[in-house]
Design a protein around this motif. Sequence first.
Motif, PDB file in Angstrom:
ATOM      1  N   THR A 169       0.838  -1.193   0.000  1.00 40.15           N
ATOM      2  CA  THR A 169       0.000   0.000   0.000  1.00 40.15           C
ATOM      3  C   THR A 169       0.877   1.248   0.000  1.00 40.15           C
ATOM      4  N   TYR A 170       0.621   2.134  -0.932  1.00 35.95           N
ATOM      5  CA  TYR A 170       1.327   3.409  -1.000  1.00 35.95           C
ATOM      6  C   TYR A 170       0.347   4.523  -0.653  1.00 35.95           C
ATOM      7  N   VAL A 171       0.753   5.374   0.255  1.00 38.40           N
ATOM      8  CA  VAL A 171      -0.106   6.470   0.699  1.00 38.40           C
ATOM      9  C   VAL A 171       0.429   7.764   0.112  1.00 38.40           C
ATOM     10  N   THR A 172      -0.459   8.614  -0.349  1.00 37.06           N
ATOM     11  CA  THR A 172      -0.003   9.891  -0.883  1.00 37.06           C
ATOM     12  C   THR A 172       0.121  10.891   0.258  1.00 37.06           C
TER      13      THR A 172
ATOM     14  N   GLY B 188       4.208   7.584  -0.776  1.00 39.98           N
ATOM     15  CA  GLY B 188       5.117   7.124   0.268  1.00 39.98           C
ATOM     16  C   GLY B 188       4.976   5.632   0.451  1.00 39.98           C
ATOM     17  N   GLY B 189       6.114   4.917   0.429  1.00 42.34           N
ATOM     18  CA  GLY B 189       6.087   3.469   0.606  1.00 42.34           C
ATOM     19  C   GLY B 189       7.478   2.917   0.408  1.00 42.34           C
ATOM     20  N   PRO B 190       7.650   1.602   0.496  1.00 42.68           N
ATOM     21  CA  PRO B 190       8.985   1.021   0.361  1.00 42.68           C
ATOM     22  C   PRO B 190       9.481   1.021  -1.089  1.00 42.68           C
TER      23      PRO B 190
ATOM     24  N   CYS C 181      15.304  -1.751  -2.695  1.00 44.91           N
ATOM     25  CA  CYS C 181      16.079  -1.831  -1.456  1.00 44.91           C
ATOM     26  C   CYS C 181      15.201  -1.795  -0.205  1.00 44.91           C
ATOM     27  N   LEU C 182      13.891  -1.590  -0.372  1.00 45.95           N
ATOM     28  CA  LEU C 182      12.921  -1.593   0.727  1.00 45.95           C
ATOM     29  C   LEU C 182      13.024  -0.392   1.660  1.00 45.95           C
ATOM     30  N   GLU C 183      13.951   0.519   1.389  1.00 42.59           N
ATOM     31  CA  GLU C 183      14.021   1.760   2.166  1.00 42.59           C
ATOM     32  C   GLU C 183      12.848   2.646   1.752  1.00 42.59           C
ATOM     33  N   PRO C 184      12.479   3.635   2.604  1.00 40.75           N
ATOM     34  CA  PRO C 184      11.353   4.498   2.237  1.00 40.75           C
ATOM     35  C   PRO C 184      11.611   5.234   0.917  1.00 40.75           C
ATOM     36  N   ALA C 185      10.607   5.248   0.076  1.00 42.64           N
ATOM     37  CA  ALA C 185      10.701   5.938  -1.210  1.00 42.64           C
ATOM     38  C   ALA C 185       9.590   6.971  -1.292  1.00 42.64           C
TER      39      ALA C 185
ATOM     40  N   CYS D 127      13.449   4.442  -4.559  1.00 47.30           N
ATOM     41  CA  CYS D 127      13.864   5.549  -3.706  1.00 47.30           C
ATOM     42  C   CYS D 127      14.611   6.584  -4.537  1.00 47.30           C
ATOM     43  N   ARG D 128      15.330   6.113  -5.560  1.00 50.81           N
ATOM     44  CA  ARG D 128      15.948   6.997  -6.540  1.00 50.81           C
ATOM     45  C   ARG D 128      16.168   6.175  -7.806  1.00 50.81           C
TER      46      ARG D 128
END
Length: 172
Positions: free
Chosen positions: A38-41, A71-73, A77-81, A131-132
């Motif tokens: 789930t990605y939250v705006t 906002g989500g992984p 790399c699973l870091e916040p993106a 993330c990038r």
Amino acid sequence: MPARTDSFDLGRLRLTTGEGRRLALEVALDPLQFGGTTYVTTPPAADATLDISRTTHNGYALRLRFDATLGGPCMRCLEPAQPALSVDAREVDQPGDVEELRSPYVTGDVLDLRAWARDALALALPAQLLCREDCMGLCPVCGTDLNAAGPEHAHERAPDPRWAKLSELKLD
Ligand SMILES: [Zn+2]
Ligand SMILES: [Zn+2]
């Protein structure tokens, strides 16, 4: 601040054929399911520009534009993106006997802005949320975050599953 709008009554504008109107609205952005996550705006609403044109035979040509940050992984790399997306969507609702073209978001004169914004955002998603752009992801051997470990991170040799099996053998 523009008013939060979930649905909009287009008929209220009383546009005549060929007439148009540009409106600044705030649309709610629902959380998005993507790749099992789930990605939250952030924020959960966006300032949107809605262009409305009255076409012939009581039709509408619509354009919706807004920017949103998800906002989500990170998928590598699973870091916040926090990928930023620009949405530019168009819809046509043209009733008629011969060339009817109906928008799923227009019922009568009422536009379901919330549903349209949600679907338009989903369509604007890139193939991968990172993330990038040049995220190096995780080491396939040990799972180390390669963005932090750097390009020097390497293993002598990937463990060969056949040797692993051999070492399990108990030789009398
Ligand atoms: Zn990443
Ligand atoms: Zn490694």
